[in-house]
Design a protein around this motif. Structure first.
Motif, PDB file in Angstrom:
ATOM      1  N   ILE A 170     -45.336 108.936  -3.850  1.00  0.00           N
ATOM      2  CA  ILE A 170     -46.415 108.173  -4.761  1.00  0.00           C
ATOM      3  C   ILE A 170     -46.981 106.936  -4.208  1.00  0.00           C
ATOM      4  CG2 ILE A 170     -47.296 107.500  -6.973  1.00  0.00           C
ATOM      5  CD1 ILE A 170     -45.476 109.338  -8.349  1.00  0.00           C
ATOM      6  N   THR A 171     -48.346 106.871  -3.940  1.00  0.00           N
ATOM      7  CA  THR A 171     -48.905 105.696  -3.380  1.00  0.00           C
ATOM      8  C   THR A 171     -49.935 104.892  -4.192  1.00  0.00           C
ATOM      9  OG1 THR A 171     -50.822 106.815  -2.259  1.00  0.00           O
ATOM     10  CG2 THR A 171     -48.756 106.633  -1.034  1.00  0.00           C
ATOM     11  N   ALA A 172     -49.966 103.428  -4.060  1.00  0.00           N
ATOM     12  CA  ALA A 172     -50.909 102.868  -4.812  1.00  0.00           C
ATOM     13  C   ALA A 172     -52.489 103.030  -4.619  1.00  0.00           C
ATOM     14  CB  ALA A 172     -50.575 101.176  -4.845  1.00  0.00           C
ATOM     15  N   GLU A 173     -52.503 103.615  -3.399  1.00  0.00           N
ATOM     16  CA  GLU A 173     -53.836 103.860  -3.114  1.00  0.00           C
ATOM     17  C   GLU A 173     -53.955 104.904  -1.934  1.00  0.00           C
ATOM     18  OE1 GLU A 173     -53.895 100.767   0.745  1.00  0.00           O
ATOM     19  OE2 GLU A 173     -54.704 100.171  -1.030  1.00  0.00           O
ATOM     20  N   GLN A 174     -55.269 105.670  -1.987  1.00  0.00           N
ATOM     21  CA  GLN A 174     -55.446 106.686  -0.960  1.00  0.00           C
ATOM     22  C   GLN A 174     -54.907 106.189   0.430  1.00  0.00           C
ATOM     23  OE1 GLN A 174     -59.425 108.375  -0.863  1.00  0.00           O
ATOM     24  NE2 GLN A 174     -59.563 108.591  -2.966  1.00  0.00           N
ATOM     25  N   VAL A 175     -54.206 107.353   0.922  1.00  0.00           N
ATOM     26  CA  VAL A 175     -53.633 106.952   2.412  1.00  0.00           C
ATOM     27  C   VAL A 175     -54.554 107.875   3.485  1.00  0.00           C
ATOM     28  CG1 VAL A 175     -51.676 107.231   3.756  1.00  0.00           C
ATOM     29  CG2 VAL A 175     -51.363 106.461   1.511  1.00  0.00           C
ATOM     30  N   ARG A 176     -55.023 107.002   4.425  1.00  0.00           N
ATOM     31  CA  ARG A 176     -55.675 107.864   5.419  1.00  0.00           C
ATOM     32  C   ARG A 176     -54.798 107.800   6.609  1.00  0.00           C
ATOM     33  NH1 ARG A 176     -59.296 107.059   9.754  1.00  0.00           N
ATOM     34  NH2 ARG A 176     -61.415 108.250   9.498  1.00  0.00           N
ATOM     35  N   GLU A 177     -54.335 108.716   6.654  1.00  0.00           N
ATOM     36  CA  GLU A 177     -53.455 109.250   7.910  1.00  0.00           C
ATOM     37  C   GLU A 177     -53.468 110.525   8.409  1.00  0.00           C
ATOM     38  OE1 GLU A 177     -51.366 109.710  10.933  1.00  0.00           O
ATOM     39  OE2 GLU A 177     -51.419 107.604  10.071  1.00  0.00           O
ATOM     40  N   ALA A 178     -53.981 110.750   9.428  1.00  0.00           N
ATOM     41  CA  ALA A 178     -54.368 112.195   9.937  1.00  0.00           C
ATOM     42  C   ALA A 178     -52.955 113.115   9.947  1.00  0.00           C
ATOM     43  CB  ALA A 178     -54.750 112.285  11.308  1.00  0.00           C
ATOM     44  N   SER A 179     -52.022 112.634  10.060  1.00  0.00           N
ATOM     45  CA  SER A 179     -50.473 113.189  10.120  1.00  0.00           C
ATOM     46  C   SER A 179     -49.903 113.169   9.016  1.00  0.00           C
ATOM     47  CB  SER A 179     -49.793 112.464  11.304  1.00  0.00           C
ATOM     48  OG  SER A 179     -50.240 112.308  12.428  1.00  0.00           O
ATOM     49  N   LEU A 180     -50.373 113.115   7.779  1.00  0.00           N
ATOM     50  CA  LEU A 180     -50.030 113.457   6.373  1.00  0.00           C
ATOM     51  C   LEU A 180     -51.261 113.955   5.727  1.00  0.00           C
ATOM     52  CD1 LEU A 180     -48.320 110.046   5.753  1.00  0.00           C
ATOM     53  CD2 LEU A 180     -47.093 111.821   6.405  1.00  0.00           C
ATOM     54  N   TRP A 181     -50.701 114.777   4.582  1.00  0.00           N
ATOM     55  CA  TRP A 181     -51.598 115.319   3.495  1.00  0.00           C
ATOM     56  C   TRP A 181     -52.127 114.243   2.399  1.00  0.00           C
ATOM     57  CZ3 TRP A 181     -47.497 119.329   4.087  1.00  0.00           C
ATOM     58  CH2 TRP A 181     -47.937 120.353   5.117  1.00  0.00           C
ATOM     59  N   TYR A 182     -53.071 114.224   1.961  1.00  0.00           N
ATOM     60  CA  TYR A 182     -53.428 113.343   0.834  1.00  0.00           C
ATOM     61  C   TYR A 182     -53.970 114.443  -0.384  1.00  0.00           C
ATOM     62  CZ  TYR A 182     -56.047 110.740  -2.729  1.00  0.00           C
ATOM     63  OH  TYR A 182     -56.515 110.165  -3.821  1.00  0.00           O
ATOM     64  N   SER A 183     -53.649 113.855  -1.591  1.00  0.00           N
ATOM     65  CA  SER A 183     -54.202 114.574  -2.838  1.00  0.00           C
ATOM     66  C   SER A 183     -54.209 113.570  -3.804  1.00  0.00           C
ATOM     67  CB  SER A 183     -53.590 115.889  -3.295  1.00  0.00           C
ATOM     68  OG  SER A 183     -54.161 116.667  -4.041  1.00  0.00           O
ATOM     69  N   ALA A 185     -48.885 110.801  -1.000  1.00  0.00           N
ATOM     70  CA  ALA A 185     -48.927 111.251   0.391  1.00  0.00           C
ATOM     71  C   ALA A 185     -48.228 112.501   0.621  1.00  0.00           C
ATOM     72  CB  ALA A 185     -48.849 110.216   1.094  1.00  0.00           C
ATOM     73  N   MET A 186     -48.321 113.778   1.352  1.00  0.00           N
ATOM     74  CA  MET A 186     -47.399 114.488   1.265  1.00  0.00           C
ATOM     75  C   MET A 186     -47.264 114.856   2.782  1.00  0.00           C
ATOM     76  SD  MET A 186     -49.341 114.925  -1.524  1.00  0.00           S
ATOM     77  CE  MET A 186     -50.645 116.020  -0.932  1.00  0.00           C
ATOM     78  N   ALA A 187     -45.926 115.612   3.140  1.00  0.00           N
ATOM     79  CA  ALA A 187     -45.586 115.979   4.467  1.00  0.00           C
ATOM     80  C   ALA A 187     -44.784 117.350   4.216  1.00  0.00           C
ATOM     81  CB  ALA A 187     -44.815 114.884   5.148  1.00  0.00           C
ATOM     82  N   GLY A 188     -44.349 118.049   5.342  1.00  0.00           N
ATOM     83  CA  GLY A 188     -43.464 119.087   5.160  1.00  0.00           C
ATOM     84  C   GLY A 188     -43.003 119.760   6.595  1.00  0.00           C
TER      85      GLY A 188
END
Length: 493
Positions: A271-284, A294-297
């Motif tokens: 869980i993040t305090a704001e939207q994360v703009r990172e091409a190597s992670l997923w956001y929702s 911010a998600m990863a797998g």
């Protein structure tokens, strides 16, 4: 006494629980199923049998064995694997098997097409996600191009949770967290569906209605009550994808808290305090309005241990195989006597986003044992996870707390390799039943019978897995080899 029902459909198993208002589990049930692999790169489930059929089975089993009055169940929460794509007709009947999440890589051409037409930077800016095999959008487009007869009959595109909820209530519903994986057709800035990035491709009226996870979307119908044994009129919440419910089950509620799920994949949510703009992670968007994730797998984790057991340990009984393999791995030293496994047996998810990546065992000689190989598989998953943790750090989101959950945490070799490789402390909660427990908690939240902080009572922390400083140098060397081998073999796959 009030009760709350939670059911989760995983890649290989469905689990259900019925709990009381203080989190005490009074009934539980499980049912295995298989992932359907019609050809390399495809992964499917039979929605009738594996999603709805399992829901009915575990629910009836729990009600029968516990003898709980169905009318005492105050709310129902379901979750399931995702993101998935299931086209249904105007009566809500499946038109084909459900297409699964990132392990299904059939839509690579559509990903390339959408990237070229829209622009990768535009997609990342507007959707907060790079297109990958995890995205549902390209798979809908694949159906349009490759199964036109099915596409023409498709009234709605549902995911797995949506299908279960439709069968319970008759409502076509999806939560914002799940919808956020439908790049490029969900725009976080608008918190809604939109085809403005890809006009004329998929009609937005074929998408399910949007809700927040704990919104009540409807009530159990007479038909669903007859099939499941539940009481007609019981409230049903929108629910979510299994990994998010799993995060809820271990009390991930604040920015900086991370869930690490050991399942068929390694799936990570912070869980993040704001939207994360990172091409190597997923956001929702997170499950509740105003929160972000911010998600990863790692696409092949528990599925790799399933493969190893089937191929390398067919002499062992299914009931004993994983225990024996873990014992054999314990006898192998850290570093597995020089073996390195690339765990990309179903391609690579974050941060590589490489559907063509392949699995590999490097360094074999005649002295190696099955235990060395199994340990190397677990350590390979751990090294891929370290790559992800480094990506969070690069994005300015190092985890403040890590909560581990899932069947894989029972493997001392695997869980310790994660802590040693990633240099993180993993906290373990008392109950590890997983996403279905989180579903029940979300159901209680929905009807006002619980607060987010109550998970500390429902499921307290009981143990920690701490990194061993003595192993740091070993795993640093292993990680350098791991990354180097992946780059070296790229031209030959």
């Amino acid at each position: 006494m009030k009760h709350y029902l939670g059911v989760d459909v995983g890649t290989y198993e469905t689990k259900g629980v019925i709990v009381t208002g203080d989190g005490r589990i009074v009934a539980q049930a499980a049912r295995p199923h298989q992932m359907i692999v019609p050809q390399p790169g495809w992964a499917e489930h039979d929605a009738e049998r594996d999603w709805w059929g399992d829901f009915v089975f575990v629910t009836r089993k729990m009600l029968a064995e516990s003898r709980i009055d169905p009318a005492s169940i105050a709310a129902i929460g379901a979750s399931a694997i995702g993101p998935c794509v299931l086209p249904v007709d105007s009566d809500g009947n499946p038109l084909m098997n459900g297409i699964l999440y990132g392990v299904d890589t059939r839509a690579t051409a559509e990903i390339a097409e959408l990237n070229a037409a829209i622009g990768e930077d535009v997609i990342l800016e507007r959707c907060r996600n790079a297109l990958s095999t995890q995205a549902a959008g390209p798979k809908m487009l694949w159906l349009k191009r490759n199964r036109p007869e099915i596409y023409a009959k498709a009234h709605k595109f549902l995911n797995s949770t949506s299908f279960i909820n439709f069968r319970l209530t008759g409502a076509y519903a999806i939560d914002h967290y799940s919808a956020g994986n439908s790049t490029p057709y969900y725009l976080p800035g608008k918190l809604g569906w939109s085809d403005e990035l890809a006009p004329g491709t998929i009609p937005m009226e074929r998408m399910a209605d949007l809700y927040w996870t704990t919104d009540v979307i409807g009530h159990v119908t007479a038909r669903a009550a007859e099939e499941t044994g539940l009481a007609r009129g019981t409230p049903v919440i929108a629910g979510t994808i299994d990994a998010a419910a799993e995060a809820v089950s271990v009390g991930v509620t604040e920015p900086g808290q991370m869930m690490m799920m050991y399942g068929s994949t390694i799936f990570i949510i912070e869980i993040t305090a704001e939207q994360v703009r990172e091409a190597s992670l997923w956001y929702s968007p997170w499950l509740f309005k105003g929160q972000h994730a911010a998600m990863a797998g790692v696409s092949t984790a528990g599925t790799l241990t399933h493969w190893f057991r089937r191929v390398m340990a067919s002499d062992l009984s299914p009931a004993d195989a994983i225990r024996v393999l873990n014992d054999e791995a314990m006898a192998s030293p850290p570093g597995a006597n020089g073996l390195v496994v690339l765990p990309y047996f179903s391609g690579a998810l974050t941060p590589l986003f490489d559907p063509q990546a392949k699995g590999m065992v490097f360094g074999l000689d005649l002295t190696h044992t099955r235990g060395d190989m199994f340990r190397a598989c677990l350590e390979g998953i751990a090294q891929a996870t370290r790559h992800i943790i480094e990506t969070y750090e690069k994005a300015g989101q190092p985890p403040r707390e890590v909560f581990a959950v899932g069947g894989g945490t029972r493997s001392k070799v695997w869980s310790q390799a994660i802590s040693d490789s990633c240099n993180v402390v993993q906290q373990l909660r008392e109950k590890s039943w997983g996403a279905s427990f989180g579903d029940a908690f979300l159901a209680a939240l929905a009807v006002g019978d619980a607060k987010p902080g109550d998970m500390a009572v429902w499921n307290p922390v009981v143990a920690e897995i701490r990194p061993d400083p003595a192993k740091r140098e070993i795993y640093d060397r292993l990680y350098a080899r791991f990354r180097g081998i992946h780059e070296a073999v790229k031209p030959y796959r």
